[in-house]
Design a protein around this motif. Structure first.
Motif, PDB file in Angstrom:
ATOM      1  N   GLY A   6       0.801  -1.218   0.000  1.00  0.00           N
ATOM      2  CA  GLY A   6       0.000   0.000   0.000  1.00  0.00           C
ATOM      3  C   GLY A   6       0.834   1.267   0.000  1.00  0.00           C
ATOM      4  O   GLY A   6       2.059   1.247  -0.155  1.00  0.00           O
ATOM      5  N   TYR A   7       0.151   2.385   0.158  1.00  0.00           N
ATOM      6  CA  TYR A   7       0.793   3.705   0.202  1.00  0.00           C
ATOM      7  C   TYR A   7       1.561   3.890   1.511  1.00  0.00           C
ATOM      8  O   TYR A   7       1.426   3.085   2.447  1.00  0.00           O
ATOM      9  CB  TYR A   7      -0.270   4.791   0.090  1.00  0.00           C
ATOM     10  N   PRO A   8       2.366   4.977   1.604  1.00  0.00           N
ATOM     11  CA  PRO A   8       2.993   5.294   2.891  1.00  0.00           C
ATOM     12  C   PRO A   8       1.951   5.420   4.006  1.00  0.00           C
ATOM     13  O   PRO A   8       0.828   5.888   3.777  1.00  0.00           O
ATOM     14  CB  PRO A   8       3.678   6.638   2.620  1.00  0.00           C
ATOM     15  N   ASN A   9       2.331   4.964   5.187  1.00  0.00           N
ATOM     16  CA  ASN A   9       1.494   5.037   6.391  1.00  0.00           C
ATOM     17  C   ASN A   9       0.312   4.065   6.367  1.00  0.00           C
ATOM     18  O   ASN A   9      -0.624   4.208   7.161  1.00  0.00           O
ATOM     19  CB  ASN A   9       0.986   6.461   6.637  1.00  0.00           C
ATOM     20  N   PHE A  10       0.363   3.075   5.470  1.00  0.00           N
ATOM     21  CA  PHE A  10      -0.722   2.090   5.416  1.00  0.00           C
ATOM     22  C   PHE A  10      -0.475   0.872   6.302  1.00  0.00           C
ATOM     23  O   PHE A  10      -1.316  -0.010   6.369  1.00  0.00           O
ATOM     24  CB  PHE A  10      -0.944   1.622   3.970  1.00  0.00           C
ATOM     25  N   ILE A  65       7.502 -10.576   2.481  1.00  0.00           N
ATOM     26  CA  ILE A  65       6.744  -9.594   1.700  1.00  0.00           C
ATOM     27  C   ILE A  65       7.255  -9.677   0.274  1.00  0.00           C
ATOM     28  O   ILE A  65       8.466  -9.586   0.029  1.00  0.00           O
ATOM     29  CB  ILE A  65       6.903  -8.165   2.236  1.00  0.00           C
ATOM     30  N   ILE A  66       6.333  -9.887  -0.648  1.00  0.00           N
ATOM     31  CA  ILE A  66       6.674  -9.893  -2.073  1.00  0.00           C
ATOM     32  C   ILE A  66       6.185  -8.582  -2.681  1.00  0.00           C
ATOM     33  O   ILE A  66       5.033  -8.185  -2.479  1.00  0.00           O
ATOM     34  CB  ILE A  66       6.018 -11.084  -2.799  1.00  0.00           C
ATOM     35  N   ILE A  67       7.065  -7.922  -3.412  1.00  0.00           N
ATOM     36  CA  ILE A  67       6.722  -6.667  -4.086  1.00  0.00           C
ATOM     37  C   ILE A  67       6.617  -6.932  -5.588  1.00  0.00           C
ATOM     38  O   ILE A  67       7.578  -7.403  -6.206  1.00  0.00           O
ATOM     39  CB  ILE A  67       7.776  -5.582  -3.802  1.00  0.00           C
ATOM     40  N   THR A  68       5.448  -6.633  -6.152  1.00  0.00           N
ATOM     41  CA  THR A  68       5.273  -6.877  -7.586  1.00  0.00           C
ATOM     42  C   THR A  68       6.015  -5.853  -8.428  1.00  0.00           C
ATOM     43  O   THR A  68       6.495  -6.180  -9.515  1.00  0.00           O
ATOM     44  CB  THR A  68       3.783  -6.857  -7.967  1.00  0.00           C
ATOM     45  N   HIS A  69       6.119  -4.603  -7.931  1.00  0.00           N
ATOM     46  CA  HIS A  69       6.831  -3.570  -8.681  1.00  0.00           C
ATOM     47  C   HIS A  69       6.959  -2.315  -7.832  1.00  0.00           C
ATOM     48  O   HIS A  69       6.283  -2.156  -6.812  1.00  0.00           O
ATOM     49  CB  HIS A  69       6.126  -3.240  -9.999  1.00  0.00           C
ATOM     50  N   TYR A  70       7.812  -1.432  -8.309  1.00  0.00           N
ATOM     51  CA  TYR A  70       8.099  -0.196  -7.590  1.00  0.00           C
ATOM     52  C   TYR A  70       7.100   0.878  -8.019  1.00  0.00           C
ATOM     53  O   TYR A  70       7.260   1.539  -9.045  1.00  0.00           O
ATOM     54  CB  TYR A  70       9.523   0.261  -7.911  1.00  0.00           C
ATOM     55  N   ASP A  71       6.039   1.041  -7.255  1.00  0.00           N
ATOM     56  CA  ASP A  71       5.123   2.174  -7.367  1.00  0.00           C
ATOM     57  C   ASP A  71       4.700   2.529  -5.959  1.00  0.00           C
ATOM     58  O   ASP A  71       4.650   1.657  -5.075  1.00  0.00           O
ATOM     59  CB  ASP A  71       3.893   1.832  -8.222  1.00  0.00           C
ATOM     60  N   ASP A  72       4.377   3.795  -5.720  1.00  0.00           N
ATOM     61  CA  ASP A  72       4.178   4.234  -4.339  1.00  0.00           C
ATOM     62  C   ASP A  72       2.984   3.569  -3.660  1.00  0.00           C
ATOM     63  O   ASP A  72       2.955   3.452  -2.435  1.00  0.00           O
ATOM     64  CB  ASP A  72       4.061   5.757  -4.263  1.00  0.00           C
ATOM     65  N   ASP A  73       2.006   3.089  -4.442  1.00  0.00           N
ATOM     66  CA  ASP A  73       0.872   2.407  -3.811  1.00  0.00           C
ATOM     67  C   ASP A  73       1.156   0.924  -3.545  1.00  0.00           C
ATOM     68  O   ASP A  73       0.319   0.233  -2.962  1.00  0.00           O
ATOM     69  CB  ASP A  73      -0.400   2.563  -4.649  1.00  0.00           C
TER      70      ASP A  73
END
Length: 228
Positions: free
Chosen positions: A36-40, A61-69
């Motif tokens: 999610g976004y910052p502070n989520f 934690i798996i990250i699908t891609h670098y976007d702020d959300d």
């Protein structure tokens, strides 16, 4: 093993929006997909515990891609739960760790130069959001076809939205976590946020790629899950 979605509702620009991070449960271990976004972090924690799971069992934690959300709260998770393993594609890991300026930031800065006056405020704000993201080292860098999570999950390269975007296929569940390779629009799979895609041709190929898996269920970050 099972997958559940975590609906996270929030207000943005006077409207209510919802994103759907996924939680993978396997042998009492939890794996979160995107943050999610910052502070989520508190919002996601609340949703996980509301469903009866304890945060002390969060392993990956798996990250699908670098976007702020998608990576906005990654730093906060790592700070609070330092034992977690962070997994991302090798391409995206260079942006998440800060080794390279992210493609999204490069795109936003280029667009700002030609942005209409009425959009400048948003464009400037968006660039600041990207620059303010805190960098985090990736513990496990993955590639197309890699089997992870005790060989229950296959990494599927789905470039287009970003060049290192990944989706996740679970053969035994016949399910796909799409990230932003696809969104749920009226119970159909479509390209997510096409105006943000860095390469539309690749995005179309990636959408076909996950459609061709003929999964029973697609867990979309935008729009929620689709059961075929």
């Amino acid at each position: 093993m099972k997958i559940i979605e975590l609906p996270i509702a929030f207000e943005f620009n006077g409207q209510t929006n919802t994103i759907f991070p996924s939680l993978i449960i396997a042998n009492d271990e939890l794996t979160l997909v995107d943050t999610g976004y910052p502070n989520f972090l508190p919002l996601i924690e609340h949703e996980i515990t509301k469903k009866g799971y304890e945060m002390k069992y969060l392993k990956n934690i798996i990250i699908t891609h670098y976007d702020d959300d998608h990576i906005g709260s990654l730093y906060d998770f790592k700070e609070k739960y330092p034992w977690i393993t962070i997994i991302a594609s090798e391409v995206e890991s260079t942006y998440i760790s800060g080794e390279m300026k992210s493609e999204r930031l490069v795109q936003a800065e280029a667009l700002l130069e030609h942005m209409p006056l009425e959009q400048l405020e948003f464009g400037t704000w968006f660039i600041k959001q990207l620059k303010d993201l805190k960098h985090v080292a990736i513990n496990q860098k993955v590639h197309d076809g890699d089997m992870i999570l005790q060989n229950e999950c296959r990494v599927v390269a789905t470039p287009g939205h970003t060049s290192g975007h990944i989706s996740l296929y679970f053969p035994k569940l016949n399910s796909v976590i799409t990230g932003d390779a696809a969104a749920n629009e009226k119970q159909g799979l479509v390209i997510a946020n096409p105006h943000f895609c860095l390469n539309m041709d690749n995005a179309k190929r990636s959408l076909r790629k996950i459609q061709n898996l003929q999964a029973d269920t697609y867990y979309c970050y935008h729009g929620g899950k689709i059961t075929i």
